[in-house]
Design a protein around this motif. Structure first.
Motif, PDB file in Angstrom:
ATOM      1  N   UNK A   1     -11.606 -25.827 -90.341  1.00  0.00           N
ATOM      2  CA  UNK A   1     -11.647 -26.212 -91.641  1.00  0.00           C
ATOM      3  C   UNK A   1     -11.961 -27.771 -91.610  1.00  0.00           C
ATOM      4  N   UNK A   2     -11.353 -28.584 -90.568  1.00  0.00           N
ATOM      5  CA  UNK A   2     -11.689 -29.666 -90.214  1.00  0.00           C
ATOM      6  C   UNK A   2     -13.153 -29.961 -89.740  1.00  0.00           C
ATOM      7  N   UNK A   3     -13.768 -29.332 -89.008  1.00  0.00           N
ATOM      8  CA  UNK A   3     -15.126 -29.230 -88.489  1.00  0.00           C
ATOM      9  C   UNK A   3     -16.150 -29.029 -89.634  1.00  0.00           C
ATOM     10  N   UNK A   4     -15.662 -28.042 -90.903  1.00  0.00           N
ATOM     11  CA  UNK A   4     -16.583 -27.770 -91.999  1.00  0.00           C
ATOM     12  C   UNK A   4     -16.575 -29.169 -92.830  1.00  0.00           C
ATOM     13  N   UNK A   5     -15.276 -29.818 -92.924  1.00  0.00           N
ATOM     14  CA  UNK A   5     -15.504 -30.960 -93.855  1.00  0.00           C
ATOM     15  C   UNK A   5     -16.222 -32.148 -93.368  1.00  0.00           C
ATOM     16  N   UNK A   6     -16.068 -32.307 -91.816  1.00  0.00           N
ATOM     17  CA  UNK A   6     -16.836 -33.201 -91.225  1.00  0.00           C
ATOM     18  C   UNK A   6     -18.549 -33.022 -91.494  1.00  0.00           C
ATOM     19  N   UNK A   7     -18.727 -31.655 -91.163  1.00  0.00           N
ATOM     20  CA  UNK A   7     -20.286 -31.207 -91.232  1.00  0.00           C
ATOM     21  C   UNK A   7     -20.858 -31.769 -92.511  1.00  0.00           C
ATOM     22  N   UNK A   8     -19.827 -31.328 -93.795  1.00  0.00           N
ATOM     23  CA  UNK A   8     -20.368 -31.507 -94.852  1.00  0.00           C
ATOM     24  C   UNK A   8     -20.540 -32.906 -95.440  1.00  0.00           C
ATOM     25  N   UNK A   9     -19.989 -33.832 -94.730  1.00  0.00           N
ATOM     26  CA  UNK A   9     -19.958 -35.142 -95.199  1.00  0.00           C
ATOM     27  C   UNK A   9     -18.540 -35.831 -95.768  1.00  0.00           C
ATOM     28  N   UNK A  10     -17.578 -35.105 -95.605  1.00  0.00           N
ATOM     29  CA  UNK A  10     -16.437 -35.690 -96.164  1.00  0.00           C
ATOM     30  C   UNK A  10     -15.790 -36.757 -95.513  1.00  0.00           C
ATOM     31  N   UNK A  11     -14.964 -37.715 -96.106  1.00  0.00           N
ATOM     32  CA  UNK A  11     -14.856 -38.769 -95.258  1.00  0.00           C
ATOM     33  C   UNK A  11     -13.246 -38.501 -94.852  1.00  0.00           C
ATOM     34  N   UNK A  12     -12.478 -37.472 -95.231  1.00  0.00           N
ATOM     35  CA  UNK A  12     -11.314 -37.091 -94.788  1.00  0.00           C
ATOM     36  C   UNK A  12     -10.660 -36.004 -95.293  1.00  0.00           C
ATOM     37  N   UNK A  13      -9.477 -35.715 -95.151  1.00  0.00           N
ATOM     38  CA  UNK A  13      -8.837 -34.400 -95.257  1.00  0.00           C
ATOM     39  C   UNK A  13      -7.585 -34.740 -96.090  1.00  0.00           C
ATOM     40  N   UNK A  14      -6.965 -33.902 -97.104  1.00  0.00           N
ATOM     41  CA  UNK A  14      -5.771 -33.697 -97.679  1.00  0.00           C
ATOM     42  C   UNK A  14      -4.830 -32.674 -96.811  1.00  0.00           C
ATOM     43  N   UNK A  15      -4.206 -33.076 -95.737  1.00  0.00           N
ATOM     44  CA  UNK A  15      -3.441 -31.813 -94.783  1.00  0.00           C
ATOM     45  C   UNK A  15      -2.192 -31.374 -95.444  1.00  0.00           C
ATOM     46  N   UNK A  16      -2.284 -30.279 -96.020  1.00  0.00           N
ATOM     47  CA  UNK A  16      -0.984 -29.810 -96.375  1.00  0.00           C
ATOM     48  C   UNK A  16      -0.282 -29.126 -95.036  1.00  0.00           C
ATOM     49  N   UNK A  17       0.907 -29.728 -95.040  1.00  0.00           N
ATOM     50  CA  UNK A  17       1.781 -28.971 -93.979  1.00  0.00           C
ATOM     51  C   UNK A  17       2.108 -27.569 -94.074  1.00  0.00           C
ATOM     52  N   UNK A  18       1.945 -26.604 -93.420  1.00  0.00           N
ATOM     53  CA  UNK A  18       2.041 -25.249 -93.650  1.00  0.00           C
ATOM     54  C   UNK A  18       1.955 -24.453 -92.613  1.00  0.00           C
ATOM     55  N   UNK A  19       2.250 -23.221 -92.592  1.00  0.00           N
ATOM     56  CA  UNK A  19       2.478 -22.322 -91.436  1.00  0.00           C
ATOM     57  C   UNK A  19       0.936 -22.125 -90.709  1.00  0.00           C
TER      58      UNK A  19
ATOM     59  N   UNK B   1       6.829 -22.774 -97.304  1.00  0.00           N
ATOM     60  CA  UNK B   1       7.140 -23.311 -95.847  1.00  0.00           C
ATOM     61  C   UNK B   1       8.583 -23.348 -95.590  1.00  0.00           C
ATOM     62  N   UNK B   2       9.484 -23.619 -96.616  1.00  0.00           N
ATOM     63  CA  UNK B   2      10.833 -23.688 -96.184  1.00  0.00           C
ATOM     64  C   UNK B   2      11.565 -22.293 -96.713  1.00  0.00           C
ATOM     65  N   UNK B   3      11.004 -21.650 -97.724  1.00  0.00           N
ATOM     66  CA  UNK B   3      11.741 -20.367 -97.966  1.00  0.00           C
ATOM     67  C   UNK B   3      10.677 -19.386 -98.653  1.00  0.00           C
ATOM     68  N   UNK B   4      10.672 -18.338 -97.615  1.00  0.00           N
ATOM     69  CA  UNK B   4       9.791 -17.151 -97.939  1.00  0.00           C
ATOM     70  C   UNK B   4       9.947 -16.447 -98.941  1.00  0.00           C
ATOM     71  N   UNK B   5      10.976 -16.712 -99.747  1.00  0.00           N
ATOM     72  CA  UNK B   5      11.218 -15.945-101.256  1.00  0.00           C
ATOM     73  C   UNK B   5      11.007 -16.833-102.529  1.00  0.00           C
ATOM     74  N   UNK B   6      11.001 -18.309-102.187  1.00  0.00           N
ATOM     75  CA  UNK B   6      11.182 -18.983-103.556  1.00  0.00           C
ATOM     76  C   UNK B   6       9.914 -20.151-103.469  1.00  0.00           C
ATOM     77  N   UNK B   7       9.098 -19.954-104.215  1.00  0.00           N
ATOM     78  CA  UNK B   7       7.878 -20.957-104.314  1.00  0.00           C
ATOM     79  C   UNK B   7       8.398 -22.245-104.446  1.00  0.00           C
ATOM     80  N   UNK B   8       7.946 -22.897-103.604  1.00  0.00           N
ATOM     81  CA  UNK B   8       8.296 -24.518-103.539  1.00  0.00           C
ATOM     82  C   UNK B   8       9.809 -24.711-103.418  1.00  0.00           C
ATOM     83  N   UNK B   9      10.540 -23.500-102.892  1.00  0.00           N
ATOM     84  CA  UNK B   9      12.063 -23.905-102.618  1.00  0.00           C
ATOM     85  C   UNK B   9      12.181 -23.957-101.318  1.00  0.00           C
ATOM     86  N   UNK B  10      13.589 -24.635-101.292  1.00  0.00           N
ATOM     87  CA  UNK B  10      14.322 -25.482-102.106  1.00  0.00           C
ATOM     88  C   UNK B  10      13.553 -26.909-102.436  1.00  0.00           C
TER      89      UNK B  10
END
Length: 328
Positions: A37-55, A92-101
Protein backbone atom coordinates in the motif's frame (compact mmCIF):
# COMPACT_ATOMS: atom_id res chain seq x y z
CA UNK A 1 -23.20 28.00 -5.32
CA UNK A 2 -23.56 25.92 -8.43
CA UNK A 3 -25.35 26.89 -11.61
CA UNK A 4 -28.02 24.30 -10.92
CA UNK A 5 -29.33 26.54 -8.11
CA UNK A 6 -29.87 29.39 -10.59
CA UNK A 7 -27.32 31.77 -9.04
CA UNK A 8 -24.95 34.08 -10.83
CA UNK A 9 -21.42 32.62 -10.79
CA UNK A 10 -19.28 34.52 -8.25
CA UNK A 11 -16.11 36.34 -9.13
CA UNK A 12 -13.13 34.05 -9.48
CA UNK A 13 -9.43 34.40 -8.95
CA UNK A 14 -6.34 32.46 -9.82
CA UNK A 15 -5.92 29.29 -7.76
CA UNK A 16 -3.88 29.57 -4.60
CA UNK A 17 -0.30 28.42 -4.86
CA UNK A 18 -0.11 26.79 -1.43
CA UNK A 19 0.89 23.20 -2.19
CA UNK A 20 -1.52 20.60 -0.88
CA UNK A 21 -0.11 17.50 0.73
CA UNK A 22 -2.59 14.76 -0.09
CA UNK A 23 -2.60 11.38 1.60
CA UNK A 24 -4.69 8.23 1.36
CA UNK A 25 -6.04 6.21 4.27
CA UNK A 26 -4.89 2.62 4.66
CA UNK A 27 -8.43 1.72 5.75
CA UNK A 28 -9.24 2.14 2.05
CA UNK A 29 -6.42 -0.25 1.09
CA UNK A 30 -7.25 -3.06 3.51
CA UNK A 31 -6.77 -5.76 0.84
CA UNK A 32 -3.13 -4.77 0.34
CA UNK A 33 -0.16 -5.59 2.53
CA UNK A 34 1.00 -2.43 4.27
CA UNK A 35 4.29 -2.25 2.38
CA UNK A 36 2.48 -2.73 -0.93
CA UNK A 37 0.00 0.00 0.00
CA UNK A 38 2.78 2.42 0.89
CA UNK A 39 4.68 1.70 -2.32
CA UNK A 40 1.50 2.26 -4.34
CA UNK A 41 0.86 5.64 -2.73
CA UNK A 42 4.43 6.76 -3.24
CA UNK A 43 4.34 5.68 -6.90
CA UNK A 44 1.08 7.57 -7.48
CA UNK A 45 2.57 10.75 -6.05
CA UNK A 46 0.89 11.03 -2.66
CA UNK A 47 2.71 13.04 -0.01
CA UNK A 48 1.69 10.77 2.83
CA UNK A 49 -0.58 8.19 4.36
CA UNK A 50 -3.30 8.06 6.97
CA UNK A 51 -2.27 4.90 8.84
CA UNK A 52 -5.16 3.11 10.51
CA UNK A 53 -3.72 0.82 13.17
CA UNK A 54 -5.38 -2.52 12.49
CA UNK A 55 -4.70 -6.26 12.39
CA UNK A 56 -3.46 -6.09 8.78
CA UNK A 57 -1.58 -2.78 9.05
CA UNK A 58 0.74 -2.34 12.03
CA UNK A 59 -1.40 -4.25 14.51
CA UNK A 60 -1.24 -2.23 17.74
CA UNK A 61 -2.09 -5.27 19.89
CA UNK A 62 0.47 -7.72 18.48
CA UNK A 63 3.93 -8.32 20.01
CA UNK A 64 7.02 -6.26 19.21
CA UNK A 65 5.14 -3.08 18.36
CA UNK A 66 8.16 -0.79 18.95
CA UNK A 67 10.38 -2.85 16.64
CA UNK A 68 7.72 -3.03 13.94
CA UNK A 69 7.12 0.70 14.26
CA UNK A 70 10.85 1.36 13.90
CA UNK A 71 10.99 -0.63 10.67
CA UNK A 72 7.95 1.20 9.35
CA UNK A 73 9.51 4.57 10.14
CA UNK A 74 12.47 3.63 8.00
CA UNK A 75 10.23 2.55 5.14
CA UNK A 76 8.23 5.78 5.25
CA UNK A 77 11.45 7.76 5.11
CA UNK A 78 12.69 5.67 2.20
CA UNK A 79 9.46 6.32 0.27
CA UNK A 80 9.25 10.00 1.21
CA UNK A 81 5.84 9.63 2.84
CA UNK A 82 4.57 11.59 5.83
CA UNK A 83 2.01 10.03 8.14
CA UNK A 84 -0.88 10.63 10.49
CA UNK A 85 -2.05 7.85 12.80
CA UNK A 86 -5.74 6.97 12.75
CA UNK A 87 -7.54 4.84 15.33
CA UNK A 88 -10.82 4.00 13.61
CA UNK A 89 -10.25 0.29 12.98
CA UNK A 90 -13.61 -1.47 13.27
CA UNK A 91 -12.76 -4.60 15.26
CA UNK A 92 -9.23 -4.16 16.53
CA UNK A 93 -10.32 -4.37 20.19
CA UNK A 94 -13.47 -6.49 20.00
CA UNK A 95 -14.20 -8.97 17.18
CA UNK A 96 -17.93 -8.75 17.82
CA UNK A 97 -18.58 -5.02 18.35
CA UNK A 98 -17.83 -2.47 15.65
CA UNK A 99 -15.66 0.29 17.16
CA UNK A 100 -16.08 -1.31 20.58
CA UNK A 101 -15.32 -0.74 23.32
CA UNK A 102 -15.54 3.05 23.17
CA UNK A 103 -14.58 5.89 25.46
CA UNK A 104 -18.23 6.03 26.57
CA UNK A 105 -18.81 2.40 27.58
CA UNK A 106 -20.48 1.90 30.97
CA UNK A 107 -17.79 -0.60 32.03
CA UNK A 108 -14.71 1.31 33.20
CA UNK A 109 -12.47 -1.61 32.25
CA UNK A 110 -13.79 -1.43 28.70
CA UNK A 111 -13.18 2.32 28.57
CA UNK A 112 -9.66 1.67 29.80
CA UNK A 113 -9.02 -0.68 26.87
CA UNK A 114 -9.85 2.11 24.43
CA UNK A 115 -7.70 4.55 26.38
CA UNK A 116 -4.82 2.08 26.23
CA UNK A 117 -5.21 1.82 22.45
CA UNK A 118 -5.08 5.60 22.08
CA UNK A 119 -1.99 5.86 24.27
CA UNK A 120 -0.35 3.14 22.18
CA UNK A 121 -1.27 5.17 19.09
CA UNK A 122 0.36 8.26 20.56
CA UNK A 123 3.58 6.32 21.14
CA UNK A 124 3.46 4.94 17.59
CA UNK A 125 2.87 8.43 16.23
CA UNK A 126 5.83 9.84 18.15
CA UNK A 127 8.09 7.06 16.86
CA UNK A 128 6.91 7.63 13.28
CA UNK A 129 7.16 11.42 13.47
CA UNK A 130 3.44 11.65 12.67
CA UNK A 131 1.58 14.95 12.44
CA UNK A 132 -1.25 13.86 14.76
CA UNK A 133 -3.24 11.02 16.28
CA UNK A 134 -6.89 10.85 15.25
CA UNK A 135 -9.69 9.59 17.49
CA UNK A 136 -13.45 9.96 18.04
CA UNK A 137 -15.85 9.83 20.96
CA UNK A 138 -18.03 6.83 20.16
CA UNK A 139 -21.82 6.49 20.25
CA UNK A 140 -23.66 7.22 23.47
CA UNK A 141 -24.63 3.80 24.92
CA UNK A 142 -28.32 3.05 25.45
CA UNK A 143 -29.49 4.19 28.86
CA UNK A 144 -26.65 6.71 29.30
CA UNK A 145 -27.68 10.32 29.79
CA UNK A 146 -25.80 13.07 27.95
CA UNK A 147 -24.12 14.59 31.00
CA UNK A 148 -22.76 11.21 32.04
CA UNK A 149 -21.49 10.57 28.54
CA UNK A 150 -19.61 13.88 28.39
CA UNK A 151 -18.13 13.22 31.83
CA UNK A 152 -16.88 9.78 30.71
CA UNK A 153 -15.41 11.24 27.53
CA UNK A 154 -13.56 13.99 29.36
CA UNK A 155 -12.19 11.63 31.99
CA UNK A 156 -11.13 9.03 29.42
CA UNK A 157 -9.31 11.54 27.22
CA UNK A 158 -7.38 13.13 30.08
CA UNK A 159 -4.60 10.49 30.27
CA UNK A 160 -4.47 10.35 26.45
CA UNK A 161 -3.92 14.11 26.31
CA UNK A 162 -1.24 13.80 28.98
CA UNK A 163 0.55 11.22 26.83
CA UNK A 164 0.12 13.39 23.73
CA UNK A 165 1.54 16.40 25.56
CA UNK A 166 4.55 14.42 26.74
CA UNK A 167 5.13 13.04 23.23
CA UNK A 168 4.63 16.37 21.47
CA UNK A 169 1.95 14.87 19.20
CA UNK A 170 -1.46 16.56 18.86
CA UNK A 171 -4.58 14.51 19.56
CA UNK A 172 -7.05 15.35 16.78
CA UNK A 173 -10.62 14.49 17.77
CA UNK A 174 -13.04 13.92 14.90
CA UNK A 175 -16.70 14.96 14.98
CA UNK A 176 -18.44 11.83 13.71
CA UNK A 177 -22.11 11.67 12.63
CA UNK A 178 -24.15 9.68 15.13
CA UNK A 179 -21.55 9.97 17.89
CA UNK A 180 -21.73 11.96 21.11
CA UNK A 181 -19.21 14.37 19.60
CA UNK A 182 -20.82 14.82 16.19
CA UNK A 183 -20.30 18.47 15.23
CA UNK A 184 -17.86 21.35 15.48
CA UNK A 185 -20.02 22.76 18.26
CA UNK A 186 -19.55 19.50 20.16
CA UNK A 187 -15.78 19.78 19.73
CA UNK A 188 -15.87 23.18 21.41
CA UNK A 189 -17.97 21.71 24.19
CA UNK A 190 -15.22 19.14 24.77
CA UNK A 191 -12.59 21.89 24.79
CA UNK A 192 -14.57 23.61 27.51
CA UNK A 193 -14.88 20.45 29.59
CA UNK A 194 -11.14 19.81 29.39
CA UNK A 195 -9.96 23.39 29.92
CA UNK A 196 -8.74 23.87 26.32
CA UNK A 197 -5.49 21.86 26.56
CA UNK A 198 -2.87 22.72 23.95
CA UNK A 199 -2.57 19.09 22.81
CA UNK A 200 -6.27 18.91 21.89
CA UNK A 201 -6.85 19.52 18.20
CA UNK A 202 -9.44 18.75 15.58
CA UNK A 203 -9.81 16.25 12.77
CA UNK A 204 -12.12 17.82 10.19
CA UNK A 205 -13.79 15.42 7.79
CA UNK A 206 -15.03 17.40 4.78
CA UNK A 207 -17.73 14.87 3.98
CA UNK A 208 -19.09 15.09 7.51
CA UNK A 209 -19.42 18.85 7.07
CA UNK A 210 -21.61 18.24 4.02
CA UNK A 211 -23.55 15.57 5.90
CA UNK A 212 -24.74 17.50 8.94
CA UNK A 213 -23.02 20.81 9.76
CA UNK A 214 -25.16 23.98 9.48
CA UNK A 215 -22.38 25.74 7.54
CA UNK A 216 -21.21 24.78 4.03
CA UNK A 217 -17.96 22.77 4.01
CA UNK A 218 -15.75 25.71 2.96
CA UNK A 219 -17.06 27.77 5.86
CA UNK A 220 -16.52 24.84 8.21
CA UNK A 221 -12.86 24.83 7.17
CA UNK A 222 -12.51 28.51 8.01
CA UNK A 223 -14.32 28.10 11.35
CA UNK A 224 -12.13 25.11 12.28
CA UNK A 225 -8.82 26.66 11.24
CA UNK A 226 -7.36 27.53 14.68
CA UNK A 227 -7.73 23.94 15.90
CA UNK A 228 -7.11 22.05 12.66
CA UNK A 229 -4.56 19.25 13.06
CA UNK A 230 -5.80 16.62 10.58
CA UNK A 231 -8.11 16.66 7.54
CA UNK A 232 -10.01 13.79 5.97
CA UNK A 233 -11.70 14.22 2.62
CA UNK A 234 -14.22 12.40 0.43
CA UNK A 235 -17.53 13.16 -1.26
CA UNK A 236 -20.86 12.92 0.58
CA UNK A 237 -24.52 13.89 0.38
CA UNK A 238 -26.55 15.98 2.76
CA UNK A 239 -28.01 14.01 5.64
CA UNK A 240 -26.50 10.66 4.56
CA UNK A 241 -23.31 9.48 6.23
CA UNK A 242 -21.83 7.50 3.38
CA UNK A 243 -18.23 8.06 2.24
CA UNK A 244 -18.34 8.38 -1.55
CA UNK A 245 -15.70 8.58 -4.28
CA UNK A 246 -15.12 12.09 -5.59
CA UNK A 247 -17.80 13.15 -8.04
CA UNK A 248 -20.44 10.82 -6.59
CA UNK A 249 -21.73 13.23 -3.96
CA UNK A 250 -22.74 16.86 -3.64
CA UNK A 251 -19.60 18.70 -2.53
CA UNK A 252 -18.14 21.51 -4.63
CA UNK A 253 -14.45 20.93 -3.92
CA UNK A 254 -12.59 23.95 -5.40
CA UNK A 255 -14.02 26.35 -2.76
CA UNK A 256 -13.27 23.83 0.00
CA UNK A 257 -9.64 23.42 -1.05
CA UNK A 258 -9.28 27.17 -1.53
CA UNK A 259 -10.52 27.72 2.03
CA UNK A 260 -8.11 25.09 3.31
CA UNK A 261 -5.21 26.77 1.53
CA UNK A 262 -6.21 30.14 2.99
CA UNK A 263 -5.91 28.77 6.52
CA UNK A 264 -2.24 27.91 5.98
CA UNK A 265 -2.86 24.29 6.93
CA UNK A 266 0.31 22.32 6.12
CA UNK A 267 -0.37 18.78 7.34
CA UNK A 268 -1.87 15.92 5.33
CA UNK A 269 -5.31 15.97 3.71
CA UNK A 270 -6.19 12.28 3.67
CA UNK A 271 -8.72 10.57 1.40
CA UNK A 272 -11.11 8.49 3.51
CA UNK A 273 -12.81 5.70 1.51
CA UNK A 274 -12.97 2.73 3.91
CA UNK A 275 -15.75 0.96 2.02
CA UNK A 276 -13.83 0.91 -1.28
CA UNK A 277 -10.88 -1.35 -0.47
CA UNK A 278 -12.13 -3.86 -3.05
CA UNK A 279 -10.82 -1.41 -5.67
CA UNK A 280 -8.37 0.52 -3.52
CA UNK A 281 -5.63 1.08 -6.12
CA UNK A 282 -8.17 2.41 -8.63
CA UNK A 283 -9.74 4.83 -6.16
CA UNK A 284 -6.34 5.97 -4.89
CA UNK A 285 -5.34 6.94 -8.43
CA UNK A 286 -8.71 8.52 -9.24
CA UNK A 287 -8.79 10.49 -5.98
CA UNK A 288 -5.38 12.09 -6.38
CA UNK A 289 -6.12 13.13 -9.97
CA UNK A 290 -9.49 14.60 -8.91
CA UNK A 291 -8.04 16.52 -5.97
CA UNK A 292 -5.18 17.97 -7.99
CA UNK A 293 -7.63 19.20 -10.63
CA UNK A 294 -9.94 20.65 -7.96
CA UNK A 295 -7.04 22.41 -6.25
CA UNK A 296 -6.00 23.99 -9.56
CA UNK A 297 -9.52 25.18 -10.45
CA UNK A 298 -10.58 28.80 -9.93
CA UNK A 299 -12.51 29.32 -6.73
CA UNK A 300 -14.58 32.17 -5.26
CA UNK A 301 -12.44 35.15 -4.21
CA UNK A 302 -13.93 35.41 -0.73
CA UNK A 303 -16.89 34.13 1.21
CA UNK A 304 -18.40 37.62 0.85
CA UNK A 305 -18.74 37.08 -2.90
CA UNK A 306 -21.10 34.15 -2.31
CA UNK A 307 -24.82 34.55 -1.68
CA UNK A 308 -26.00 33.54 1.76
CA UNK A 309 -26.30 29.77 1.95
CA UNK A 310 -29.36 27.93 3.09
CA UNK A 311 -28.01 24.71 4.50
CA UNK A 312 -30.35 23.28 7.14
CA UNK A 313 -28.98 20.55 9.35
CA UNK A 314 -30.69 17.16 9.52
CA UNK A 315 -32.89 16.56 12.55
CA UNK A 316 -30.89 15.88 15.74
CA UNK A 317 -30.18 12.21 16.23
CA UNK A 318 -30.74 11.38 12.57
CA UNK A 319 -27.50 12.30 10.79
CA UNK A 320 -26.53 8.88 9.55
CA UNK A 321 -27.54 6.32 7.01
CA UNK A 322 -26.39 3.47 9.24
CA UNK A 323 -27.50 2.39 12.72
CA UNK A 324 -23.89 2.32 13.91
CA UNK A 325 -23.54 6.01 13.12
CA UNK A 326 -20.53 5.44 10.89
CA UNK A 327 -19.66 3.92 7.57
CA UNK A 328 -15.96 3.97 8.39
Amino acid sequence: MSAQHGTVPPKTRAPLTTPFRFGYGTNGLADLRLDDALALLADLGYAGVGLTLDHMHLDPMAPDLPARTHRLAGRLTELGLDVTVETGARYVLDPRRKHGPSLLDPDPDDRARRVDLLIRAVKVAADLGAHAVHCFSGITPPGTDTDTAWKRLSEALTPVLEAATAAGVPLAVEPEPGHLLATLADFHRLRGHLGDPEALGLTLDIGHCQCLEPLPPADCVRAAAPWLRHVQIEDMRRGIHEHLPFGNGEIDFPPVLAALAETGYQALTVVELPRHSHAGPHFAEHSLRFLREAAAAPAPATAADLPAATHPAPPPGDPSATPEGSTS
